[in-house]
Structures are given as structure tokens and as C-alpha cells.
Design a protein around this motif. Structure first.
Motif, PDB file in Angstrom:
ATOM      1  N   ALA A 133       0.828  -1.204   0.000  1.00  0.00           N
ATOM      2  CA  ALA A 133       0.000   0.000   0.000  1.00  0.00           C
ATOM      3  C   ALA A 133       0.862   1.254   0.000  1.00  0.00           C
ATOM      4  CB  ALA A 133      -0.940  -0.008   1.206  1.00  0.00           C
ATOM      5  N   VAL A 134       1.967   1.222   0.741  1.00  0.00           N
ATOM      6  CA  VAL A 134       2.877   2.372   0.789  1.00  0.00           C
ATOM      7  C   VAL A 134       3.538   2.574  -0.571  1.00  0.00           C
ATOM      8  CG1 VAL A 134       5.045   3.209   1.785  1.00  0.00           C
ATOM      9  CG2 VAL A 134       3.273   2.286   3.278  1.00  0.00           C
ATOM     10  N   LEU A 135       4.050   1.495  -1.160  1.00  0.00           N
ATOM     11  CA  LEU A 135       4.737   1.602  -2.447  1.00  0.00           C
ATOM     12  C   LEU A 135       3.811   2.026  -3.576  1.00  0.00           C
ATOM     13  CD1 LEU A 135       7.082  -1.521  -2.284  1.00  0.00           C
ATOM     14  CD2 LEU A 135       7.664   0.877  -1.842  1.00  0.00           C
ATOM     15  N   LEU A 136       2.531   1.729  -3.454  1.00  0.00           N
ATOM     16  CA  LEU A 136       1.557   2.080  -4.486  1.00  0.00           C
ATOM     17  C   LEU A 136       0.744   3.321  -4.125  1.00  0.00           C
ATOM     18  CD1 LEU A 136       0.251  -1.536  -5.257  1.00  0.00           C
ATOM     19  CD2 LEU A 136       1.945  -0.219  -6.552  1.00  0.00           C
ATOM     20  N   SER A 137       1.097   3.980  -3.033  1.00  0.00           N
ATOM     21  CA  SER A 137       0.335   5.136  -2.560  1.00  0.00           C
ATOM     22  C   SER A 137       0.483   6.349  -3.481  1.00  0.00           C
ATOM     23  CB  SER A 137       0.790   5.529  -1.145  1.00  0.00           C
ATOM     24  OG  SER A 137       2.099   6.077  -1.187  1.00  0.00           O
ATOM     25  N   ASP A 138      -0.447   7.267  -3.346  1.00  0.00           N
ATOM     26  CA  ASP A 138      -0.390   8.514  -4.110  1.00  0.00           C
ATOM     27  C   ASP A 138       0.861   9.315  -3.760  1.00  0.00           C
ATOM     28  OD1 ASP A 138      -2.767   7.956  -5.423  1.00  0.00           O
ATOM     29  OD2 ASP A 138      -3.995   9.047  -3.975  1.00  0.00           O
ATOM     30  N   THR A 139       1.265   9.264  -2.491  1.00  0.00           N
ATOM     31  CA  THR A 139       2.466   9.985  -2.072  1.00  0.00           C
ATOM     32  C   THR A 139       3.690   9.421  -2.778  1.00  0.00           C
ATOM     33  OG1 THR A 139       1.493  10.489   0.069  1.00  0.00           O
ATOM     34  CG2 THR A 139       3.884  10.634  -0.087  1.00  0.00           C
ATOM     35  N   ALA A 140       3.793   8.106  -2.833  1.00  0.00           N
ATOM     36  CA  ALA A 140       4.926   7.474  -3.518  1.00  0.00           C
ATOM     37  C   ALA A 140       4.916   7.827  -5.002  1.00  0.00           C
ATOM     38  CB  ALA A 140       4.884   5.963  -3.318  1.00  0.00           C
ATOM     39  N   LYS A 141       3.739   7.785  -5.608  1.00  0.00           N
ATOM     40  CA  LYS A 141       3.637   8.144  -7.031  1.00  0.00           C
ATOM     41  C   LYS A 141       4.058   9.592  -7.264  1.00  0.00           C
ATOM     42  CE  LYS A 141      -0.092   4.919  -7.883  1.00  0.00           C
ATOM     43  NZ  LYS A 141      -1.536   4.780  -7.997  1.00  0.00           N
ATOM     44  N   ALA A 142       3.636  10.482  -6.363  1.00  0.00           N
ATOM     45  CA  ALA A 142       3.982  11.900  -6.497  1.00  0.00           C
ATOM     46  C   ALA A 142       5.493  12.115  -6.369  1.00  0.00           C
ATOM     47  CB  ALA A 142       3.240  12.726  -5.439  1.00  0.00           C
ATOM     48  N   ALA A 143       6.159  11.228  -5.644  1.00  0.00           N
ATOM     49  CA  ALA A 143       7.605  11.339  -5.464  1.00  0.00           C
ATOM     50  C   ALA A 143       8.371  10.703  -6.621  1.00  0.00           C
ATOM     51  CB  ALA A 143       8.009  10.685  -4.156  1.00  0.00           C
TER      52      ALA A 143
END
Length: 116
Positions: free
Chosen positions: A75-85
Motif C-alpha cells: 500500500a505504501v509503495l503504491l500510494s499517491d504519495t509514492a507516485k507523487a515522489a
């Protein structure tokens, strides 16, 4: 120069999420969200974008914590925050293997990806 900008975007998103006080029982528990947890993977920024980049000890330490709960790690690796980074999930899921974790969740389905 690009990495600090991405980090600032992550921090901004984290602040926004904190202000809205999003609370739900999800993959990472009810006191946090995958987006909130993703900020802890800042040491993994380069390794999550380039499979040939060295994985730092601080990155491995953070991923090891998430690895205790594969659903949260995904979930962390696929999160919106990860994508934004700029995290590339296909590369990011290789980090546990690149850290040489013997107890990594091999074969765990992480969205459309499988942990190696």
C-alpha cells in the motif's frame, strides 16, 4: 536538485493529509495511512526509481519495518504519495530483495506486481 523538490512535494502532501485528519483502519493500521507512512521511505527515493542504484542502509531499515506487514508495504509503495515522489512501483518492489532480506514476502501480490 530534482530530489529536494520531490521531497518537498511529499512533505506538503503529508501536511495536507494531516490537516484533513484522515483516519481509517487500513493496511497499515488505524492510526495511519499508506500515504502518511510513505514519507518514511524518503531514504529510498533513488533506489525506488533506478534498479541499479545502491540501496542505503537507512532505506533497508525502513523497508524492513514495513516488510513485517506485506499489505502495508504494498500500500505504501503504491500510494499517491509514492507516485507523487516519482516512485516506480515495479522497481520499488525489488528493494526488499536488493536489501538481501531472507524473510521477505516472496511471491506476495502487490497490486499488479509480485514481490521477488
Amino acid at each position: 536538485m530534482e530530489l529536494p523538490t520531490k521531497f518537498l512535494c511529499l512533505v506538503g502532501l503529508l501536511v495536507l493529509l494531516s490537516i484533513t485528519n484522515v483516519e481509517s483502519a487500513g493496511e497499515c493500521g488505524k492510526s495511519t495511512t499508506p500515504d502518511n507512512e510513505a514519507i518514511k521511505l524518503a531514504p529510498c527515493a533513488t533506489a525506488a526509481q533506478d534498479e541499479k542504484a545502491a540501496v542505503s542502509q537507512s532505506c533497508c531499515a525502513q523497508v524492513k519495518k514495513f516488510g513485517q506487514n506485506p499489505a502495508c508495504l504494498c500500500a505504501v509503495l503504491l500510494s499517491d504519495t509514492a507516485k507523487a515522489a516519482g516512485v516506480n512501483p515495479e522497481i520499488a518492489i525489488t528493494i526488499p530483495k536488493r536489501c538481501n532480506f531472507a524473510d521477505r514476502p516472496v511471491g506476495y501480490k502487490c497490486g499488479p506486481y509480485t514481490l521477488p
